[in-house]
Design a protein around this motif. Structure first.
Motif, PDB file in Angstrom:
ATOM      1  N   GLU A   1       0.871  -1.172   0.000  1.00  0.00           N
ATOM      2  CA  GLU A   1       0.000   0.000   0.000  1.00  0.00           C
ATOM      3  C   GLU A   1       0.905   1.218   0.000  1.00  0.00           C
ATOM      4  O   GLU A   1       1.188   1.821   1.052  1.00  0.00           O
ATOM      5  N   THR A   2       1.389   1.574  -1.186  1.00  0.00           N
ATOM      6  CA  THR A   2       2.422   2.607  -1.291  1.00  0.00           C
ATOM      7  C   THR A   2       1.917   3.977  -0.856  1.00  0.00           C
ATOM      8  O   THR A   2       2.716   4.820  -0.422  1.00  0.00           O
ATOM      9  N   GLU A   3       0.597   4.206  -0.962  1.00  0.00           N
ATOM     10  CA  GLU A   3       0.066   5.518  -0.578  1.00  0.00           C
ATOM     11  C   GLU A   3       0.300   5.829   0.894  1.00  0.00           C
ATOM     12  O   GLU A   3       0.366   6.988   1.291  1.00  0.00           O
ATOM     13  N   ALA A   4       0.430   4.784   1.709  1.00  0.00           N
ATOM     14  CA  ALA A   4       0.596   4.992   3.150  1.00  0.00           C
ATOM     15  C   ALA A   4       2.045   4.925   3.604  1.00  0.00           C
ATOM     16  O   ALA A   4       2.331   5.152   4.789  1.00  0.00           O
ATOM     17  N   LEU A   5       2.959   4.624   2.695  1.00  0.00           N
ATOM     18  CA  LEU A   5       4.326   4.320   3.107  1.00  0.00           C
ATOM     19  C   LEU A   5       5.038   5.514   3.729  1.00  0.00           C
ATOM     20  O   LEU A   5       5.702   5.390   4.762  1.00  0.00           O
TER      21      LEU A   5
ATOM     22  N   HIS B   1      -9.941  -0.662  -3.327  1.00  0.00           N
ATOM     23  CA  HIS B   1      -9.452  -0.379  -4.673  1.00  0.00           C
ATOM     24  C   HIS B   1     -10.315  -0.950  -5.787  1.00  0.00           C
ATOM     25  O   HIS B   1     -10.008  -0.721  -6.956  1.00  0.00           O
ATOM     26  N   VAL B   2     -11.374  -1.687  -5.452  1.00  0.00           N
ATOM     27  CA  VAL B   2     -12.203  -2.285  -6.502  1.00  0.00           C
ATOM     28  C   VAL B   2     -12.766  -1.216  -7.425  1.00  0.00           C
ATOM     29  O   VAL B   2     -12.790  -1.365  -8.649  1.00  0.00           O
TER      30      VAL B   2
ATOM     31  N   ARG C   1      -6.761  -9.529 -10.867  1.00  0.00           N
ATOM     32  CA  ARG C   1      -5.731  -8.885 -10.054  1.00  0.00           C
ATOM     33  C   ARG C   1      -5.527  -7.458 -10.557  1.00  0.00           C
ATOM     34  O   ARG C   1      -6.427  -6.650 -10.482  1.00  0.00           O
ATOM     35  N   ASP C   2      -4.354  -7.133 -11.109  1.00  0.00           N
ATOM     36  CA  ASP C   2      -4.117  -5.772 -11.562  1.00  0.00           C
ATOM     37  C   ASP C   2      -4.251  -5.638 -13.076  1.00  0.00           C
ATOM     38  O   ASP C   2      -3.810  -4.663 -13.660  1.00  0.00           O
ATOM     39  N   GLN C   3      -4.888  -6.640 -13.725  1.00  0.00           N
ATOM     40  CA  GLN C   3      -5.081  -6.603 -15.166  1.00  0.00           C
ATOM     41  C   GLN C   3      -6.537  -6.298 -15.498  1.00  0.00           C
ATOM     42  O   GLN C   3      -7.444  -6.702 -14.791  1.00  0.00           O
TER      43      GLN C   3
ATOM     44  N   ARG D   1      -2.719 -19.683   0.943  1.00  0.00           N
ATOM     45  CA  ARG D   1      -3.768 -20.177   1.842  1.00  0.00           C
ATOM     46  C   ARG D   1      -3.389 -20.044   3.305  1.00  0.00           C
ATOM     47  O   ARG D   1      -4.229 -19.706   4.149  1.00  0.00           O
ATOM     48  N   TRP D   2      -2.133 -20.304   3.624  1.00  0.00           N
ATOM     49  CA  TRP D   2      -1.714 -20.379   5.023  1.00  0.00           C
ATOM     50  C   TRP D   2      -1.226 -19.021   5.500  1.00  0.00           C
ATOM     51  O   TRP D   2      -0.141 -18.581   5.150  1.00  0.00           O
ATOM     52  N   THR D   3      -2.035 -18.353   6.276  1.00  0.00           N
ATOM     53  CA  THR D   3      -1.682 -17.040   6.815  1.00  0.00           C
ATOM     54  C   THR D   3      -2.257 -16.901   8.215  1.00  0.00           C
ATOM     55  O   THR D   3      -3.325 -17.436   8.523  1.00  0.00           O
ATOM     56  N   LEU D   4      -1.549 -16.177   9.059  1.00  0.00           N
ATOM     57  CA  LEU D   4      -2.029 -15.883  10.404  1.00  0.00           C
ATOM     58  C   LEU D   4      -3.151 -14.863  10.401  1.00  0.00           C
ATOM     59  O   LEU D   4      -3.876 -14.727  11.383  1.00  0.00           O
ATOM     60  N   PHE D   5      -3.313 -14.134   9.286  1.00  0.00           N
ATOM     61  CA  PHE D   5      -4.236 -13.012   9.245  1.00  0.00           C
ATOM     62  C   PHE D   5      -5.274 -13.234   8.149  1.00  0.00           C
ATOM     63  O   PHE D   5      -5.082 -12.806   6.999  1.00  0.00           O
ATOM     64  N   PRO D   6      -6.380 -13.902   8.460  1.00  0.00           N
ATOM     65  CA  PRO D   6      -7.381 -14.210   7.433  1.00  0.00           C
ATOM     66  C   PRO D   6      -8.054 -12.996   6.822  1.00  0.00           C
ATOM     67  O   PRO D   6      -8.690 -13.115   5.764  1.00  0.00           O
ATOM     68  N   ALA D   7      -7.937 -11.824   7.433  1.00  0.00           N
ATOM     69  CA  ALA D   7      -8.534 -10.622   6.856  1.00  0.00           C
ATOM     70  C   ALA D   7      -7.747 -10.109   5.651  1.00  0.00           C
ATOM     71  O   ALA D   7      -8.229  -9.225   4.925  1.00  0.00           O
ATOM     72  N   GLN D   8      -6.541 -10.634   5.419  1.00  0.00           N
ATOM     73  CA  GLN D   8      -5.787 -10.252   4.232  1.00  0.00           C
ATOM     74  C   GLN D   8      -6.574 -10.614   2.970  1.00  0.00           C
ATOM     75  O   GLN D   8      -7.267 -11.634   2.927  1.00  0.00           O
ATOM     76  N   VAL D   9      -6.446  -9.792   1.939  1.00  0.00           N
ATOM     77  CA  VAL D   9      -7.019 -10.111   0.635  1.00  0.00           C
ATOM     78  C   VAL D   9      -5.866 -10.451  -0.307  1.00  0.00           C
ATOM     79  O   VAL D   9      -4.717 -10.069  -0.059  1.00  0.00           O
ATOM     80  N   PRO D  10      -6.146 -11.185  -1.394  1.00  0.00           N
ATOM     81  CA  PRO D  10      -5.036 -11.609  -2.264  1.00  0.00           C
ATOM     82  C   PRO D  10      -4.218 -10.460  -2.834  1.00  0.00           C
ATOM     83  O   PRO D  10      -2.988 -10.530  -2.879  1.00  0.00           O
ATOM     84  N   SER D  11      -4.870  -9.384  -3.294  1.00  0.00           N
ATOM     85  CA  SER D  11      -4.140  -8.297  -3.947  1.00  0.00           C
ATOM     86  C   SER D  11      -4.943  -7.009  -3.830  1.00  0.00           C
ATOM     87  O   SER D  11      -6.077  -6.995  -3.325  1.00  0.00           O
ATOM     88  N   ARG D  12      -4.368  -5.938  -4.305  1.00  0.00           N
ATOM     89  CA  ARG D  12      -5.060  -4.650  -4.265  1.00  0.00           C
ATOM     90  C   ARG D  12      -6.375  -4.703  -5.041  1.00  0.00           C
ATOM     91  O   ARG D  12      -7.362  -4.082  -4.643  1.00  0.00           O
ATOM     92  N   ALA D  13      -6.380  -5.430  -6.141  1.00  0.00           N
ATOM     93  CA  ALA D  13      -7.594  -5.525  -6.948  1.00  0.00           C
ATOM     94  C   ALA D  13      -8.725  -6.224  -6.212  1.00  0.00           C
ATOM     95  O   ALA D  13      -9.892  -6.071  -6.581  1.00  0.00           O
TER      96      ALA D  13
END
Length: 521
Positions: free
Chosen positions: A152-156, A393-394, A477-479, A376-388
């Protein structure tokens, strides 16, 4: 502000830990869990880990977090950790810092986009202070939002400024020094890289095991028909019993990690510590106790690294005495896999160890671990696959897709040239059909292609689509793809479709119907 909260949290945790030391396990963790459970009656959102809730708030609620989290989350976490519960300091502080950012956004009457930046900046400040890793903290909050390697480059920039400020405040009280002061060789030898790649593979397996066990314990505890406030006490009782046999698995555990590195106990004891930490963390946080998952990840990843380093030293004499290097690289590889943050993890470990000698080994092990664990394996299920895939950002990607259609003159043919693209994208993002031709009752729709649908993996010319279903754009995704007969659809694709209400209803039902297996010829 995040820096001062972290200072207060550290001092309070030291005091509470000393107070509970007079009681000790198994009673102390159970009493701490009971106290946390009573607070949950007032503030249930303080239960569990904090980072996942910040990620969810960013994607789903425009960064809004309840104001009482600013003080209630640190309070419950001090009690959980001080009484012997297993977890880290960073998760609660991240949630508290993010809530402070949300509060400031309310006071300053900022927009939703600015609020999200403030939330991530507050979270970055907490990590930059508690781990004394400002750059890693800023990259972490920008990277942890997504399961794929995106930022999320806007917040960096805001996150970097906040992390530096919090780091300066915290260091003014406790000094500026690496979190782990260990002896590490300043040289990097290429012949050691295969061993680090192997370490990355082992850490991926350990991360998957941790996530699977944590989900299992959390699910079983949630299914218990007990009042919410009693569950942290139950989890604390189990943790206390484990702590009687393996006291090193209680609390944050960094001291125990360094003790194992310095005293070289048998590998069987290292394995027992790893297993005990897996269990105590799962029961502490899975029962509703308030603590972070980053700290246990550092402990488990470091312990696995020590074990692999000692085994490697026995097999390859040239690797003897490199347990410290394997420990630090193991931390980065484990969390890169478990949190889907490979770059932030290695930056943080470099700052936590105070040396760049681990950069190449850490990048290698982290990349291997991240790749092998999969999304699939993540500690944080609220993550989404990508910005798209993020609701944030939808709308942007829908606008791009509609602009492509305009350039193809499709929307002009349908008399949409007078509708502003942002308005059209907003309606589609909300799932609302947009009328195209009132006389023929045709509408714009959006839908996401589900897993297991018969349409996945097929070229459009062979898909057998009804004549009144027209797929005009595919967002992948981003396409943004303007489809043709050879376009192959994939699960997760977001489709922009033109159709009638009746045909669209039938199309959705067909997509969601289970695919029948083909019989043998």
């Amino acid at each position: 502000m995040s820096g001062f909260v972290t200072v207060a949290f550290t001092l309070a945790l030291e005091w509470v830990t000393n107070a509970f030391a007079y009681i000790g396990p198994p009673l102390a963790p159970a009493l701490g869990g009971l106290a946390v459970g009573l607070i949950l009656l007032y503030a249930p959102e303080t239960a569990g880990a904090g980072i996942n809730k910040v990620v969810e708030a960013y994607h789903r609620t425009a960064g809004r977090l309840r104001r009482r989290i600013t003080w209630a989350k640190p309070l419950t976490s001090v009690i959980s950790l001080g009484s012997g519960g297993s977890g880290g300091q960073e998760g609660p502080l991240v949630q508290s810092g993010a809530a402070l950012g949300s509060l400031l956004a309310d006071i300053l009457r900022l927009s939703e986009g600015e609020r999200r930046v403030m939330v991530l900046s507050g979270a970055a400040g907490a990590i930059g202070a508690v781990f004394q890793a400002p750059l890693g903290g800023a990259f972490f909050v920008s990277e942890v939002l997504y399961r794929r390697l995106e930022f999320e480059t806007e917040a960096l920039m805001g996150a970097i400024l906040s992390a530096i400020t919090a780091y300066a405040v915290y260091g003014s009280f406790f000094g500026f020094h690496p979190l782990f002061t260990v002896s590490i060789s300043g040289e990097m030898h290429p012949w050691t890289l295969p061993a680090y790649a192997l370490l990355g593979a082992v850490e991926a397996g350990a991360a998957i095991a941790f996530i699977a066990l944590f989900r299992f314990v959390q699910g079983r505890l949630e299914a218990l028909r007990l009042p919410l406030w009693t569950k942290p006490a139950l989890g604390g009782a189990v943790v206390g019993l484990i702590g009687m046999g393996v006291p090193g698995a209680l609390g944050v555990g960094y001291g125990e990690l360094l003790r194992v590195l310095e005293t070289t106990p048998p590998l069987s004891w290292v394995l027992l510590l790893i297993l005990a930490k897996l269990l105590t963390t799962s029961f502490t946080i899975g029962s509703g106790g308030s603590a972070g998952l980053f700290g246990p990840s550092v402990f488990i990843g470091g312990m696995v690294g020590i074990g692999v380093g000692r085994l490697a030293g026995r097999v390859f004499p040239g690797l003897e005495g490199m347990e410290a290097e394997f420990m630090m690289v193991g931390m980065a590889a484990f969390f890169a896999s478990a949190a889907k943050t490979p770059l932030a993890s290695i930056i943080q470990v470099i700052e936590m160890s105070g040396t760049y000698a681990l950069l190449v080994p850490g990048l290698l092990a982290g990349t291997v671990s991240y790749a092998l664990s999969g999304p699939r394996w993540t500690l944080f299920p609220a993550q989404v696959p990508s910005r798209a895939d993020s609701p944030v950002h939808v709308g942007t990607y829908l606008q791009v897709g509609l602009e492509r259609l305009r350039k193809a003159q499709l929307t002009q043919d349908l008399k949409l040239e007078g509708i502003p693209l942002p308005d059209l994208a907003d309606l589609l993002q909300l799932g609302r059909p947009v009328p195209l031709d009132p006389h023929e009752r045709r509408f714009f729709y959006t839908l996401t292609l589900p897993e297991g649908t018969a349409l996945a993996g097929k070229a459009l010319r062979n898909a057998g689509l009804p004549t009144d279903i027209l797929i005009t754009a595919v967002l992948r995704r981003d396409q943004v793809i303007v489809p043709h007969g050879d376009t192959v659809l994939q699960p997760g694709d977001r489709l922009i479709v033109i159709s009638t209400p009746e045909a669209m209803t039938a199309f959705r039902e067909w997509l969601e119907a289970p695919v029948e297996p083909r019989g043998e010829a």
